[in-house]
Enzyme design. Structure first.
Site, PDB file in Angstrom:
ATOM      1  N   LYS A 171       0.869  -1.187   0.000  1.00  0.00           N
ATOM      2  CA  LYS A 171       0.000   0.000   0.000  1.00  0.00           C
ATOM      3  C   LYS A 171       0.896   1.224   0.000  1.00  0.00           C
ATOM      4  O   LYS A 171       1.852   1.300   0.784  1.00  0.00           O
ATOM      5  CB  LYS A 171      -0.913   0.004   1.230  1.00  0.00           C
ATOM      6  N   LYS A 173       0.992   5.635   0.005  1.00  0.00           N
ATOM      7  CA  LYS A 173       0.217   6.807   0.380  1.00  0.00           C
ATOM      8  C   LYS A 173       0.045   7.729  -0.818  1.00  0.00           C
ATOM      9  O   LYS A 173       0.959   7.901  -1.635  1.00  0.00           O
ATOM     10  CB  LYS A 173       0.934   7.555   1.513  1.00  0.00           C
ATOM     11  N   ASP A 201      -3.699   4.937  -0.214  1.00  0.00           N
ATOM     12  CA  ASP A 201      -4.325   5.440   1.004  1.00  0.00           C
ATOM     13  C   ASP A 201      -4.176   6.952   1.054  1.00  0.00           C
ATOM     14  O   ASP A 201      -3.066   7.468   1.103  1.00  0.00           O
ATOM     15  CB  ASP A 201      -3.637   4.807   2.229  1.00  0.00           C
ATOM     16  N   ASN A 203      -5.748   9.055   3.346  1.00  0.00           N
ATOM     17  CA  ASN A 203      -5.919   9.603   4.700  1.00  0.00           C
ATOM     18  C   ASN A 203      -6.832  10.831   4.733  1.00  0.00           C
ATOM     19  O   ASN A 203      -6.592  11.796   5.455  1.00  0.00           O
ATOM     20  CB  ASN A 203      -4.556   9.926   5.333  1.00  0.00           C
ATOM     21  N   GLU A 227      -8.091   3.832  -0.119  1.00  0.00           N
ATOM     22  CA  GLU A 227      -8.399   3.964   1.313  1.00  0.00           C
ATOM     23  C   GLU A 227      -8.555   5.423   1.708  1.00  0.00           C
ATOM     24  O   GLU A 227      -7.781   6.279   1.294  1.00  0.00           O
ATOM     25  CB  GLU A 227      -7.283   3.326   2.115  1.00  0.00           C
ATOM     26  N   GLU A 253     -10.631   3.321   9.649  1.00  0.00           N
ATOM     27  CA  GLU A 253      -9.680   3.533  10.758  1.00  0.00           C
ATOM     28  C   GLU A 253     -10.036   4.741  11.609  1.00  0.00           C
ATOM     29  O   GLU A 253      -9.571   4.854  12.742  1.00  0.00           O
ATOM     30  CB  GLU A 253      -8.258   3.682  10.218  1.00  0.00           C
ATOM     31  N   HIS A 303      -7.476  -2.119  10.375  1.00  0.00           N
ATOM     32  CA  HIS A 303      -6.429  -1.103  10.331  1.00  0.00           C
ATOM     33  C   HIS A 303      -5.402  -1.365  11.416  1.00  0.00           C
ATOM     34  O   HIS A 303      -5.713  -1.912  12.465  1.00  0.00           O
ATOM     35  CB  HIS A 303      -7.057   0.284  10.533  1.00  0.00           C
ATOM     36  N   GLU A 325      -2.821  -5.370   7.595  1.00  0.00           N
ATOM     37  CA  GLU A 325      -1.790  -4.347   7.383  1.00  0.00           C
ATOM     38  C   GLU A 325      -0.528  -4.661   8.186  1.00  0.00           C
ATOM     39  O   GLU A 325      -0.626  -5.062   9.359  1.00  0.00           O
ATOM     40  CB  GLU A 325      -2.351  -2.975   7.784  1.00  0.00           C
TER      41      GLU A 325
HETATM   42  O1  LIG Z   1      -3.476   5.285   7.513  1.00  0.00           O
HETATM   43  C1  LIG Z   1      -2.745   4.485   8.063  1.00  0.00           C
HETATM   44  N1  LIG Z   1      -2.769   3.197   7.854  1.00  0.00           N
HETATM   45  O2  LIG Z   1      -3.693   2.700   6.960  1.00  0.00           O
HETATM   46  C2  LIG Z   1      -1.721   4.863   9.096  1.00  0.00           C
HETATM   47  O3  LIG Z   1      -2.257   4.464  10.349  1.00  0.00           O
HETATM   48  C3  LIG Z   1      -1.417   6.315   9.180  1.00  0.00           C
HETATM   49  O4  LIG Z   1      -0.871   6.700   7.973  1.00  0.00           O
HETATM   50  C4  LIG Z   1      -0.418   6.460  10.319  1.00  0.00           C
HETATM   51  O5  LIG Z   1      -1.161   6.463  11.506  1.00  0.00           O
HETATM   52  C5  LIG Z   1       0.380   7.745  10.242  1.00  0.00           C
HETATM   53  O6  LIG Z   1      -0.553   8.796  10.282  1.00  0.00           O
HETATM   54 MG   LIG Z   2      -5.023   4.287   6.386  1.00  0.00          MG
END
Ligand SMILES: O=C(NO)[C@H](O)[C@H](O)[C@H](O)CO
Ligand SMILES: [Mg+2]
Length: 370
Positions: A171, A173, A201, A203, A227, A253, A303, A325
């Site tokens: 995965k 970001k 992902d 966030n 995600e 999450e 998560h 994960e």
């Molecule tokens: O999204 C996440 N996992 O899927 C991670 O937990 C976050 O990237 C971490 O906590 C850092 O902020």
């Molecule tokens: Mg995440």
């Protein structure tokens, strides 16, 4: 068996390479903010929630453990997990100040400690207490090689190395710019080949228009799931994205209750369900979400707020869990580390929930609880 003492604790543990970033957060340590629950039987249970190691915030959680939740637990039988979950979650004064937030993070530490105690009392790993294994192996996907703080060259190197180590899922970001993220996505897909699952992902950073633009360009890379594409509570936005794009939507999450998940189920705004014991007031509520996901025929990928110490037990025992994960920051702090070999999580062997810290970690990473 009776609860005789509830002791809050805080560990701050360095992340890989001393700093990582996603679209929204940049951190140097992971906060393991928890409770040790002692009993008159001489057994102690440990549970924790996961934070970004912001000490004042962590101390709010430990103060909630010590002054609000602990008094409700002393003298109670720790094996009565369901009764105690309701006693804390439906305490009128605490419900009034927080049905979601610090109180549920505090309760998460306590509920997991109770499950740890329950499993230790029966001298079995938590997955056995939850009904025994429903699968031979739990597939891992590696998040720790895909941070936005990693430049393109190291991103590709890390992805290749993960595949060489046996990972069949990765995965990365996203949530910087669409152009940069699409470029990195294509580089990683080219590096790992077509057979390794590749998720992204965000966030919760982007708006719907940006997500739509990203998805149009990303579909060619066979993205396993997108995600947290949008703001955590935006059910209608996720439903619109799920209808407009062919990339599966994953989230959870940041959700605190089964009701929050239920809304995403009903609006068909989710394809992958990602509950987290460290956010949802513990395993007790996560089990309800796993059952609900199973009834909607949706796969679960818990998560790693617990860095999979507890979720590896859940993933061996619950049929809805499909993949887990892998973020290795804190695993070596525990007597039963959540380890991956050849792409699969080792099945835990020790009695308990995998939450017992080693004496070395306890001494090395402890922070003041105020
Ligand atoms: O999204 C996440 N996992 O899927 C991670 O937990 C976050 O990237 C971490 O906590 C850092 O902020
Ligand atoms: Mg995440």
């Amino acid at each position: 068996m009776k609860i005789t003492r509830v002791e809050p604790f805080i560990l701050h543990v360095p992340v890989t390479g001393s700093q990582i970033a996603d679209s929204t957060h940049s951190i140097t340590h992971w906060g393991v903010v928890g409770a040790r629950i002692d009993t008159d039987a001489g057994l102690s249970g440990y549970g924790f929630t996961g934070t970004h190691a912001h000490l004042p915030g962590d101390q709010l959680i430990t103060r909630c453990i010590a002054t609000c939740h602990a008094p409700l637990l002393l003298g109670e039988d720790p094996r009565e997990v369901q009764k105690l979950w309701h006693k804390l979650a439906r305490n009128p004064a605490l419900q009034w100040i927080g049905r979601a937030g610090i109180t549920t993070l505090s309760q998460a530490a306590i509920d997991v400690a109770l499950w740890d105690l329950k499993a230790k009392a029966q001298e079995v790993p938590l997955w056995q207490l939850l009904g025994g294994p429903v699968r031979e192996q739990v597939r891992a996907y590696n998040t720790d090689i895909g941070w936005l703080s990693i430049d393109d060259e190291r991103l590709v190197q890390g992805a290749r190395a993960a595949v060489e180590q046996g990972f069949t899922g990765i995965k990365i970001k996203v949530g910087s710019t669409v152009e940069r993220d699409l470029r990195r996505l294509a580089l990683v897909r080219a590096a790992i080949g077509p057979d390794v699952t590749l998720a992204v992902d965000g966030n919760g950073k982007w708006d719907l228009a940006t997500c739509l633009r990203f998805c149009r360009g990303a579909e060619a890379q066979d993205v396993y799931w997108f995600e947290e594409p949008l703001w955590y509570d935006d059910v209608k936005g996720h439903a619109q994205l799920a209808r407009a794009s062919r990339i599966p939507v994953a989230l959870g999450e940041q959700l605190y209750t089964q009701d929050a998940f239920s809304e995403f189920f009903h609006q068909q705004a989710i394809h992958w369900v990602q509950p987290d014991v460290t956010r949802m007031g513990g395993l007790t509520e996560v089990l309800r979400v796993c059952e609900a996901a199973a009834s909607w025929r949706l796969p679960v990928a818990p998560h790693a707020g617990d860095m999979s110490q507890v979720h590896v037990h859940l993933s061996y025992a619950h049929p809805a869990c499909q993949v887990l994960e892998y973020i290795p920051w804190i695993k070596d702090c525990f007597t039963d580390p959540a380890e991956v070999g050849e792409g699969f999580f080792r099945r835990p062997a020790l009695p308990g929930a995998g939450t017992t810290p080693t004496p070395q970690a306890w001494d090395r990473f402890r922070q003041p609880v105020a």
